[in-house]
Write an enzyme that holds these catalytic residues in place. Structure first.
Site, PDB file in Angstrom:
ATOM      1  N   HIS A  41       9.039  10.891 -29.204  1.00 35.45           N
ATOM      2  CA  HIS A  41       8.868  12.330 -28.991  1.00 35.45           C
ATOM      3  C   HIS A  41       8.028  12.891 -30.141  1.00 35.45           C
ATOM      4  O   HIS A  41       8.359  12.673 -31.317  1.00 35.45           O
ATOM      5  CB  HIS A  41      10.215  13.056 -29.033  1.00 35.45           C
ATOM      6  N   CYS A  84      17.285  14.902 -29.292  1.00 36.16           N
ATOM      7  CA  CYS A  84      16.263  14.031 -29.907  1.00 36.16           C
ATOM      8  C   CYS A  84      15.011  14.773 -30.388  1.00 36.16           C
ATOM      9  O   CYS A  84      14.420  14.408 -31.410  1.00 36.16           O
ATOM     10  CB  CYS A  84      15.880  12.910 -28.948  1.00 36.16           C
TER      11      CYS A  84
HETATM   12  N1  NAP Z   1      17.482   9.058 -24.151  1.00 39.39           N
HETATM   13  C1  NAP Z   1      17.386   9.772 -25.253  1.00 39.39           C
HETATM   14  O1  NAP Z   1      16.318   9.817 -25.919  1.00 39.39           O
HETATM   15  C2  NAP Z   1      18.564  10.538 -25.748  1.00 39.39           C
HETATM   16  C3  NAP Z   1      18.479  11.104 -27.016  1.00 39.39           C
HETATM   17  C4  NAP Z   1      19.559  11.825 -27.500  1.00 39.39           C
HETATM   18  C5  NAP Z   1      20.680  11.956 -26.740  1.00 39.39           C
HETATM   19  N2  NAP Z   1      20.758  11.396 -25.497  1.00 39.39           N
HETATM   20  C6  NAP Z   1      22.004  11.558 -24.756  1.00 39.39           C
HETATM   21  O2  NAP Z   1      22.659  10.310 -24.668  1.00 39.39           O
HETATM   22  C7  NAP Z   1      23.369  10.204 -23.434  1.00 39.39           C
HETATM   23  C8  NAP Z   1      22.953   8.951 -22.694  1.00 39.39           C
HETATM   24  O3  NAP Z   1      21.570   8.965 -22.521  1.00 39.39           O
HETATM   25  P1  NAP Z   1      20.745   7.670 -22.034  1.00 39.39           P
HETATM   26  O4  NAP Z   1      19.342   8.086 -22.218  1.00 39.39           O
HETATM   27  O5  NAP Z   1      21.244   6.441 -22.693  1.00 39.39           O
HETATM   28  O6  NAP Z   1      21.136   7.630 -20.473  1.00 39.39           O
HETATM   29  P2  NAP Z   1      21.130   6.395 -19.456  1.00 39.39           P
HETATM   30  O7  NAP Z   1      20.098   5.405 -19.813  1.00 39.39           O
HETATM   31  O8  NAP Z   1      21.082   7.019 -18.122  1.00 39.39           O
HETATM   32  O9  NAP Z   1      22.579   5.715 -19.674  1.00 39.39           O
HETATM   33  C9  NAP Z   1      23.782   6.385 -19.316  1.00 39.39           C
HETATM   34  C10 NAP Z   1      24.984   5.603 -19.799  1.00 39.39           C
HETATM   35  O10 NAP Z   1      26.160   6.349 -19.464  1.00 39.39           O
HETATM   36  C11 NAP Z   1      27.023   5.546 -18.661  1.00 39.39           C
HETATM   37  N3  NAP Z   1      27.724   6.334 -17.662  1.00 39.39           N
HETATM   38  C12 NAP Z   1      27.186   7.077 -16.662  1.00 39.39           C
HETATM   39  N4  NAP Z   1      28.169   7.592 -15.893  1.00 39.39           N
HETATM   40  C13 NAP Z   1      29.338   7.168 -16.417  1.00 39.39           C
HETATM   41  C14 NAP Z   1      30.711   7.344 -16.074  1.00 39.39           C
HETATM   42  N5  NAP Z   1      31.082   8.083 -15.017  1.00 39.39           N
HETATM   43  N6  NAP Z   1      31.670   6.751 -16.844  1.00 39.39           N
HETATM   44  C15 NAP Z   1      31.296   5.996 -17.902  1.00 39.39           C
HETATM   45  N7  NAP Z   1      30.014   5.765 -18.272  1.00 39.39           N
HETATM   46  C16 NAP Z   1      29.055   6.364 -17.544  1.00 39.39           C
HETATM   47  C17 NAP Z   1      26.116   4.554 -17.999  1.00 39.39           C
HETATM   48  O11 NAP Z   1      26.882   3.435 -17.584  1.00 39.39           O
HETATM   49  P3  NAP Z   1      26.498   2.585 -16.250  1.00 39.39           P
HETATM   50  O12 NAP Z   1      25.329   1.727 -16.647  1.00 39.39           O
HETATM   51  O13 NAP Z   1      27.740   1.821 -15.986  1.00 39.39           O
HETATM   52  O14 NAP Z   1      26.144   3.584 -15.199  1.00 39.39           O
HETATM   53  C18 NAP Z   1      25.152   4.234 -19.132  1.00 39.39           C
HETATM   54  O15 NAP Z   1      25.740   3.339 -20.039  1.00 39.39           O
HETATM   55  C19 NAP Z   1      23.102  11.522 -22.703  1.00 39.39           C
HETATM   56  O16 NAP Z   1      24.154  12.412 -23.004  1.00 39.39           O
HETATM   57  C20 NAP Z   1      21.816  11.998 -23.312  1.00 39.39           C
HETATM   58  O17 NAP Z   1      21.655  13.386 -23.227  1.00 39.39           O
HETATM   59  C21 NAP Z   1      19.725  10.684 -25.006  1.00 39.39           C
END
Ligand code: NAP
Length: 337
Positions: free
Chosen positions: A251, A129
């Site tokens: 950001h 991001c």
């Molecule tokens: N946040 C940002 O600004 C951003 C920007 C770019 C990229 N990303 C990337 O996007 C991804 C998710 O980020 P986020 O910020 O959305 O994280 P988050 O809020 O912690 O959400 C994580 C998601 O992944 C799922 N998950 C976790 N463990 C799992 C498993 N074992 N099997 C299947 N699903 C699982 C969770 O499901 P449950 O609810 O069922 O646990 C939830 O839907 C990461 O790879 C991160 O690096 C994030």
């Protein structure tokens, strides 16, 4: 154009929820939607613009029939499941860092290097991001004057660490607020961070991510390596510092950019003002609060470099959940259809 079957993997997370909103707001030709997450969320029924959808367990889900899978469930899940989704015929657009530096996987910032998307072999990576936000400003300037180097300091919001980052900032702020004197004169009680190395409430953490080589964090190396790949400048000089700030969404990056030929501030302003997905703010300083919830990245404080003339200092800020993640993923999907 036929309607596409779309799956959101990580549908209950900060990025996954934003993906659903972005799809709901867009004209994307979506015929059916599947939502996948961990077994913790499996079985939950979600009301969407396409009717009620039951969240499926990624581990046991059958990917047959999915045209486009937007993955945002962390790198381990992407490594384990993205290839099987791609083998089943889906194009995977992956938000994690799992495939970003794989030479066979395009790393695409929509509006900056769109043509790359077409060489995919089943998986396309969405950049980190912070890099995404900076590329929206650096890309158009690079096309005009040939980017040579970037000194970039990020100011990253807590939602960049997912939902848990937001929870940690709010809890720490609540815990520290009753004794504001101690925050100004010393004696504060450590709110015992669990996600971050040091407190983030009422604080700034000049260390975003985890430490890797040469004392730099993984977030800092992403800024170096992903910028080089996206702009196709393998020897681009990048000096990164990634900082976590007590901001919920948005950001910002303060950057010094130097080019093959001198670039003036007026010319830089004109180039960025005509770039897609970018707003140049001159009369008001753009802040993370201004960027939250909108699609465009905001650029301000465009100034000529002082020490070595010919370069540009600027500030760029964008919604890390939208352009930094979900919106860009949907824009890549739009490029494919
Ligand atoms: N946040 C940002 O600004 C951003 C920007 C770019 C990229 N990303 C990337 O996007 C991804 C998710 O980020 P986020 O910020 O959305 O994280 P988050 O809020 O912690 O959400 C994580 C998601 O992944 C799922 N998950 C976790 N463990 C799992 C498993 N074992 N099997 C299947 N699903 C699982 C969770 O499901 P449950 O609810 O069922 O646990 C939830 O839907 C990461 O790879 C991160 O690096 C994030």
């Amino acid at each position: 154009m036929s309607d596409r079957a779309v799956a959101i993997v990580g549908a209950t997370g900060a990025v996954g929820l934003t993906m659903r909103s972005v799809l709901e707001e867009s004209d994307f030709p979506l015929g059916s939607l599947r939502l996948l997450a961990s077994e913790r969320s499996a079985g939950t029924v979600v009301d969407t613009s396409w009717g009620e959808v039951e969240v499926e367990d990624l581990a046991t889900a059958d990917p047959t029939g999915i045209d486009i899978a937007l993955f945002s469930a962390g790198g381990d899940r992407s490594r384990a499941h993205a290839p099987r989704f791609a083998q089943a015929g889906a194009v995977v657009i992956d938000n994690s860092s799992a495939f970003r530096m794989d030479p066979t996987v395009p790393l695409v910032v929509a509006g900056v290097n769109d043509a790359e998307a077409k060489r995919h072999q089943g998986i396309i990576a969405n950049p980190n991001c912070t890099t995404m936000t900076l590329m929206m400003a650096a890309g158009p300037l690079h096309r005009a004057a040939g980017l040579r180097s970037m000194i970039a300091t990020s100011y990253q919001s807590v939602s960049g660490s997912g939902h848990q980052g937001v929870v940690e900032l709010i809890e720490q702020t609540d815990r520290l607020r009753p004794d504001l004197d101690s925050l100004m004169t010393g004696g504060w009680v450590d709110p015992l961070p669990s996600l971050y190395a040091r407190p983030i409430g009422f604080n700034v953490l000049p260390f975003a991510g985890s430490e890797t080589e040469q004392g730099y964090t993984d977030e800092e190396w992403k800024l170096v390596n992903e910028s080089r790949k996206i702009l196709d400048i393998p020897d681009l000089l990048v000096e990164p510092t990634c900082v976590r700030v007590p901001v919920l969404v948005g950001h910002g990056v303060a950057a010094t950019l130097r080019f093959e030929r001198p670039l003036g501030a007026d010319e830089a302003r004109a180039i960025l003002a005509s770039a897609t997905g970018v707003q140049v703010w001159q009369d008001r300083v753009p802040t993370p609060l201004d960027s939250a919830g909108i699609d465009d990245v905001l650029v301000g404080r465009i100034r000529p470099t002082i020490g070595e003339p010919g370069g540009i200092n600027l500030w760029v800020v964008g919604d890390n959940l939208r352009k930094g993640a979900a919106l860009n993923a949907v824009q890549i999907a739009e490029l494919l259809v």
